[in-house]
Design a protein around this motif. Sequence first.
Motif, PDB file in Angstrom:
ATOM      1  N   ASP A  19      13.146  64.023  41.752  1.00 34.58           N
ATOM      2  CA  ASP A  19      13.185  65.318  41.043  1.00 34.58           C
ATOM      3  C   ASP A  19      14.336  65.335  40.039  1.00 34.58           C
ATOM      4  OD1 ASP A  19      11.054  66.219  43.177  1.00 34.58           O
ATOM      5  OD2 ASP A  19      12.504  67.181  44.534  1.00 34.58           O
ATOM      6  N   LEU A  20      15.120  64.905  40.163  1.00 40.79           N
ATOM      7  CA  LEU A  20      16.322  64.870  39.304  1.00 40.79           C
ATOM      8  C   LEU A  20      15.878  64.297  37.988  1.00 40.79           C
ATOM      9  CD1 LEU A  20      19.178  65.459  38.079  1.00 40.79           C
ATOM     10  CD2 LEU A  20      20.109  63.415  39.489  1.00 40.79           C
ATOM     11  N   HIS A  21      15.176  63.145  38.268  1.00 36.01           N
ATOM     12  CA  HIS A  21      14.654  62.484  37.072  1.00 36.01           C
ATOM     13  C   HIS A  21      13.751  63.514  36.208  1.00 36.01           C
ATOM     14  CE1 HIS A  21      12.641  59.313  34.526  1.00 36.01           C
ATOM     15  NE2 HIS A  21      11.445  59.653  35.151  1.00 36.01           N
ATOM     16  N   GLU A  22      12.771  63.791  36.781  1.00 27.87           N
ATOM     17  CA  GLU A  22      11.602  64.690  36.233  1.00 27.87           C
ATOM     18  C   GLU A  22      12.258  65.817  35.791  1.00 27.87           C
ATOM     19  OE1 GLU A  22       7.734  67.076  37.250  1.00 27.87           O
ATOM     20  OE2 GLU A  22       7.995  65.216  38.609  1.00 27.87           O
ATOM     21  N   ARG A  23      13.285  66.647  36.454  1.00 21.60           N
ATOM     22  CA  ARG A  23      13.868  67.867  35.827  1.00 21.60           C
ATOM     23  C   ARG A  23      14.541  67.485  34.678  1.00 21.60           C
ATOM     24  NH1 ARG A  23      15.513  69.161  40.426  1.00 21.60           N
ATOM     25  NH2 ARG A  23      17.720  68.276  40.418  1.00 21.60           N
ATOM     26  N   ARG A  96      20.425  52.125  33.517  1.00 22.38           N
ATOM     27  CA  ARG A  96      19.176  52.759  33.478  1.00 22.38           C
ATOM     28  C   ARG A  96      19.206  53.769  34.291  1.00 22.38           C
ATOM     29  NH1 ARG A  96      14.111  49.915  34.919  1.00 22.38           N
ATOM     30  NH2 ARG A  96      13.292  51.277  33.592  1.00 22.38           N
ATOM     31  N   ARG A  97      18.364  54.658  34.051  1.00 18.21           N
ATOM     32  CA  ARG A  97      17.979  56.211  34.712  1.00 18.21           C
ATOM     33  C   ARG A  97      19.523  56.880  34.986  1.00 18.21           C
ATOM     34  NH1 ARG A  97      13.190  56.103  33.774  1.00 18.21           N
ATOM     35  NH2 ARG A  97      11.849  54.450  34.775  1.00 18.21           N
ATOM     36  N   MET A  98      20.178  56.806  33.840  1.00 17.83           N
ATOM     37  CA  MET A  98      21.360  57.828  33.784  1.00 17.83           C
ATOM     38  C   MET A  98      20.713  59.314  33.820  1.00 17.83           C
ATOM     39  SD  MET A  98      24.311  56.518  33.851  1.00 17.83           S
ATOM     40  CE  MET A  98      25.208  57.771  32.914  1.00 17.83           C
ATOM     41  N   ARG A  99      21.041  60.224  34.648  1.00 19.35           N
ATOM     42  CA  ARG A  99      20.463  61.497  34.628  1.00 19.35           C
ATOM     43  C   ARG A  99      21.438  62.449  35.186  1.00 19.35           C
ATOM     44  NH1 ARG A  99      17.145  59.048  32.079  1.00 19.35           N
ATOM     45  NH2 ARG A  99      15.108  58.871  32.805  1.00 19.35           N
ATOM     46  N   VAL A 100      21.587  63.737  34.437  1.00 19.99           N
ATOM     47  CA  VAL A 100      22.596  64.819  35.085  1.00 19.99           C
ATOM     48  C   VAL A 100      21.639  65.960  35.015  1.00 19.99           C
ATOM     49  CG1 VAL A 100      24.682  66.255  34.976  1.00 19.99           C
ATOM     50  CG2 VAL A 100      24.673  63.706  34.276  1.00 19.99           C
ATOM     51  N   ASP A 101      21.760  66.496  36.285  1.00 19.48           N
ATOM     52  CA  ASP A 101      20.763  67.860  36.289  1.00 19.48           C
ATOM     53  C   ASP A 101      21.262  68.659  35.121  1.00 19.48           C
ATOM     54  OD1 ASP A 101      20.508  70.834  37.213  1.00 19.48           O
ATOM     55  OD2 ASP A 101      19.371  69.764  38.750  1.00 19.48           O
ATOM     56  N   PRO A 102      20.363  69.398  34.482  1.00 18.12           N
ATOM     57  CA  PRO A 102      20.562  70.322  33.367  1.00 18.12           C
ATOM     58  C   PRO A 102      21.505  71.299  33.625  1.00 18.12           C
ATOM     59  CG  PRO A 102      18.353  69.759  33.310  1.00 18.12           C
ATOM     60  CD  PRO A 102      18.863  69.128  34.650  1.00 18.12           C
ATOM     61  N   ALA A 103      21.492  71.953  34.768  1.00 20.92           N
ATOM     62  CA  ALA A 103      22.449  73.111  35.191  1.00 20.92           C
ATOM     63  C   ALA A 103      23.889  72.760  35.606  1.00 20.92           C
ATOM     64  CB  ALA A 103      21.807  73.805  36.631  1.00 20.92           C
TER      65      ALA A 103
END
Length: 169
Positions: A19-23, A96-103
């Motif tokens: 979910d975090l990845h997609e968001r 790889r797959r570095m993500r931070v929730d936009p909020a």
Amino acid sequence: MSDLTIRDYEPDDAEAVWDLHERALRDIGAYDEEYAHLDADLRAVESEYLDAGGEFLVGEIGGTDGSGGEIVAMGALQPSPEVDHHETDPDAAVVRRMRVDPAHQRRGFGSRILRELEARARESGFDRLVLDTTPDQESAVALYESFGYAETRRESTPVGEMIFYEREL
């Protein structure tokens, strides 16, 4: 500094990680269902990362009462594979797959995850880190360059232009 807790991935994190990845990708207009199959590694974190000698970290907030918090950041290390346009090098790992929730961006969470991945890479004996991102991911580009990652090349792929970086540890 922040209320982020960084910990190792657990199997129960699978849906929250997806979910975090997609968001995060949808937020910058980079999520395309046609190419979602390229993200199959996120449906197999244990075999793709952990069993392969890599790392997968999640950052969560909340959960101070002993319950799990909300996963708002993530990042992974993968021993340099023969795929994804990176050369095979036993002394290198791929970020790889570095993500931070936009909020939750602009709070230093990406920096904390990357710093921890670099520390774990050193502990695991890797001498160099490589990674790729797209020009559309401006925050990621800025983060990597602020950490001293040097652009090595750009390449056109079916999903768009990719920027490749590396850093000696």
